[in-house]
Design a protein around this motif. Structure first.
Motif, PDB file in Angstrom:
ATOM      1  N   SER A  35       0.850  -1.187   0.000  1.00 36.66           N
ATOM      2  CA  SER A  35       0.000   0.000   0.000  1.00 36.66           C
ATOM      3  C   SER A  35       0.888   1.239   0.000  1.00 36.66           C
ATOM      4  CB  SER A  35      -0.892  -0.010   1.248  1.00 36.66           C
ATOM      5  OG  SER A  35      -1.638   1.184   1.332  1.00 36.66           O
ATOM      6  N   TYR A  36       0.703   2.113  -1.024  1.00 35.12           N
ATOM      7  CA  TYR A  36       1.491   3.341  -1.102  1.00 35.12           C
ATOM      8  C   TYR A  36       0.804   4.423  -0.278  1.00 35.12           C
ATOM      9  CZ  TYR A  36       4.056   7.352  -2.912  1.00 35.12           C
ATOM     10  OH  TYR A  36       4.831   8.481  -3.010  1.00 35.12           O
ATOM     11  N   LYS A  37       1.534   4.930   0.725  1.00 33.46           N
ATOM     12  CA  LYS A  37       0.974   5.934   1.629  1.00 33.46           C
ATOM     13  C   LYS A  37       1.936   7.102   1.790  1.00 33.46           C
ATOM     14  CE  LYS A  37      -1.406   2.477   4.508  1.00 33.46           C
ATOM     15  NZ  LYS A  37      -1.532   1.910   5.871  1.00 33.46           N
ATOM     16  N   GLU A  42      -3.473   6.528   2.345  1.00 23.40           N
ATOM     17  CA  GLU A  42      -3.240   5.591   1.255  1.00 23.40           C
ATOM     18  C   GLU A  42      -3.709   6.206  -0.062  1.00 23.40           C
ATOM     19  OE1 GLU A  42      -3.889   0.998   1.121  1.00 23.40           O
ATOM     20  OE2 GLU A  42      -5.704   1.926   0.309  1.00 23.40           O
ATOM     21  N   TYR A  44      -2.644   4.478  -3.365  1.00 23.90           N
ATOM     22  CA  TYR A  44      -2.868   3.384  -4.304  1.00 23.90           C
ATOM     23  C   TYR A  44      -2.238   2.084  -3.812  1.00 23.90           C
ATOM     24  CZ  TYR A  44       1.883   4.537  -6.127  1.00 23.90           C
ATOM     25  OH  TYR A  44       3.224   4.801  -6.264  1.00 23.90           O
ATOM     26  N   ILE A  45      -2.710   1.003  -4.386  1.00 20.91           N
ATOM     27  CA  ILE A  45      -2.108  -0.304  -4.166  1.00 20.91           C
ATOM     28  C   ILE A  45      -1.066  -0.509  -5.258  1.00 20.91           C
ATOM     29  CG2 ILE A  45      -2.489  -2.801  -4.144  1.00 20.91           C
ATOM     30  CD1 ILE A  45      -5.369  -2.198  -3.240  1.00 20.91           C
ATOM     31  N   THR A  74      -6.714   3.954  -4.731  1.00 19.84           N
ATOM     32  CA  THR A  74      -7.658   3.671  -3.647  1.00 19.84           C
ATOM     33  C   THR A  74      -8.135   4.940  -2.957  1.00 19.84           C
ATOM     34  OG1 THR A  74      -5.772   3.302  -2.170  1.00 19.84           O
ATOM     35  CG2 THR A  74      -6.788   1.352  -3.174  1.00 19.84           C
ATOM     36  N   LYS A 121     -10.777   6.775  -7.283  1.00 22.76           N
ATOM     37  CA  LYS A 121     -10.742   5.408  -6.791  1.00 22.76           C
ATOM     38  C   LYS A 121     -11.174   4.420  -7.879  1.00 22.76           C
ATOM     39  CE  LYS A 121     -12.383   2.576  -2.925  1.00 22.76           C
ATOM     40  NZ  LYS A 121     -13.203   2.564  -1.684  1.00 22.76           N
ATOM     41  N   PHE A 170       7.186  -1.123   2.776  1.00 18.64           N
ATOM     42  CA  PHE A 170       6.690  -1.105   1.398  1.00 18.64           C
ATOM     43  C   PHE A 170       7.665  -1.851   0.495  1.00 18.64           C
ATOM     44  CE2 PHE A 170       6.394   0.521  -2.862  1.00 18.64           C
ATOM     45  CZ  PHE A 170       5.049   0.751  -3.082  1.00 18.64           C
ATOM     46  N   ALA A 182      -2.965  -8.749   5.349  1.00 19.39           N
ATOM     47  CA  ALA A 182      -2.870  -7.466   4.644  1.00 19.39           C
ATOM     48  C   ALA A 182      -2.628  -7.676   3.157  1.00 19.39           C
ATOM     49  CB  ALA A 182      -1.747  -6.619   5.247  1.00 19.39           C
ATOM     50  N   SER A 183      -1.714  -8.583   2.817  1.00 15.34           N
ATOM     51  CA  SER A 183      -1.420  -8.862   1.408  1.00 15.34           C
ATOM     52  C   SER A 183      -2.627  -9.480   0.712  1.00 15.34           C
ATOM     53  CB  SER A 183      -0.212  -9.794   1.288  1.00 15.34           C
ATOM     54  OG  SER A 183       0.965  -9.155   1.726  1.00 15.34           O
ATOM     55  N   LEU A 186      -5.139  -6.793  -0.132  1.00 16.94           N
ATOM     56  CA  LEU A 186      -4.717  -5.951  -1.252  1.00 16.94           C
ATOM     57  C   LEU A 186      -4.867  -6.686  -2.584  1.00 16.94           C
ATOM     58  CD1 LEU A 186      -1.497  -4.232   0.175  1.00 16.94           C
ATOM     59  CD2 LEU A 186      -3.817  -3.319   0.061  1.00 16.94           C
TER      60      LEU A 186
END
Length: 208
Positions: A35-37, A42, A44-45, A74, A121, A170, A182-183, A186
């Motif tokens: 997850s890019y934060k 967040e 995007y995935i 997202t 989204k 990440f 979590a994976s 996603l």
């Protein structure tokens, strides 16, 4: 002595096996997903797909088979300005300065600035390298950039797995596939995302 019919039969079997092998090797698998934060928000995935698992950025750069980066937005909105800021900064701090390759500079500049409006989204961006064909970047299936090699792929991937990634977690998740909850969540979001016809139709207007 083997007659011509036998030779033809053997050749057919060898060709079939070869095609089967090519088909099997062309199947992409998720190498890692994260997850890019930024500031705990967040955006995007991010998923890296390869034919064979790799656990270092050097191995992925040296790997010349098919490879793909996939982004699924997202956030409710990701502005064109923020997109440009994020990618320009991340490209700069994770790559060497480009010397003597004006086309790569131009392609990277276009990638960071092509958006005319916000992403929303469910939007999908795919960066796909195929040997012999080069790198193709698409937004909601609409072609954005086409190159003849994997240089731009490497520069963009380094923003995920270079020396200054979004976070150590990440980078670790992109380079090492895990089966934790979590994976799985996603991956489920990636697999179940359906692009609306509206987003597909308007992808053209989102570019310069």
């Amino acid at each position: 002595m083997i007659n011509s019919r036998v030779w033809m039969h053997l050749a057919f079997i060898m060709l079939s096996l070869g095609l089967s092998s090519l088909s099997m090797s062309a199947v992409l698998q998720i190498n890692g997903v994260a997850s890019y934060k930024e500031l705990n928000k967040e955006y995007y995935i991010a998923a890296l797909l390869l034919e064979e698992p790799k656990t270092t950025s050097q191995a992925i750069e040296a790997y010349k088979e098919r490879k793909q980066m996939k982004l699924l937005v997202t956030a409710s909105r990701l502005s064109a300005r923020l997109w440009q800021q994020q990618w320009q900064n991340n490209i700069a701090i994770n790559n060497q300065v480009i010397v003597g390759d004006s086309q790569l500079q131009q392609d990277l500049g276009y990638f960071t600035a092509f958006l005319k409006d916000k992403l929303v989204k469910g939007d999908e961006l795919i960066i796909d390298y195929t040997p012999g064909r080069g790198t193709r970047i698409t937004l909601n299936h609409y072609p954005i950039i086409k190159t003849n090699d994997d240089q731009i792929f490497t520069y963009l991937l380094n923003t995920w797995v270079g020396s200054l990634p979004p976070s150590r977690e990440f980078k670790s998740r992109i380079l090492n596939s895990t089966s934790d909850l979590a994976s799985k969540e996603l991956i489920a979001l990636l697999d179940n995302n359906v692009l609306s016809e509206q987003r597909i139709q308007t992808a053209v207007s989102y570019t310069h």
